[in-house]
Design a protein around this motif. Structure first.
Motif: not given
Length: 79
Positions: A30-37, A39-41
């Motif tokens: 979850s935390e990595k997914r939020k971080a990558i979202y 960066i992607y945004a």
């Protein structure tokens, strides 16, 4: 145009991008997914900054502003 690092907004941008990135990120914790979202945004936003500029000069100036802001952030001096 305005960039927001709000996790919910970044999730919506990533999910709505019509790419496979969103689905590949689902396997992350979850935390990595939020971080990558986030960066992607930001990358999507910067792409739009260039695409929606009226000239190459305007695009370069806008990207230079963001480059300076990112450098300042890493140096502990956010704008």
């Amino acid at each position: 145009m305005h960039y927001s690092s709000n996790p919910a907004q970044c999730h919506r941008i990533t999910k709505g991008s019509n790419t496979n990135f969103y689905y590949s990120f689902l396997s992350l914790p979850s935390e990595k997914r939020k971080a990558i979202y986030s960066i992607y945004a930001l990358c999507r936003y910067l792409d739009d900054v260039v695409d929606k500029s009226d000239s190459k000069l305007e695009a370069s100036e806008n990207l230079l502003k963001w480059t300076s802001e990112i450098i300042n952030m890493y140096e502990g001096r956010p704008l």
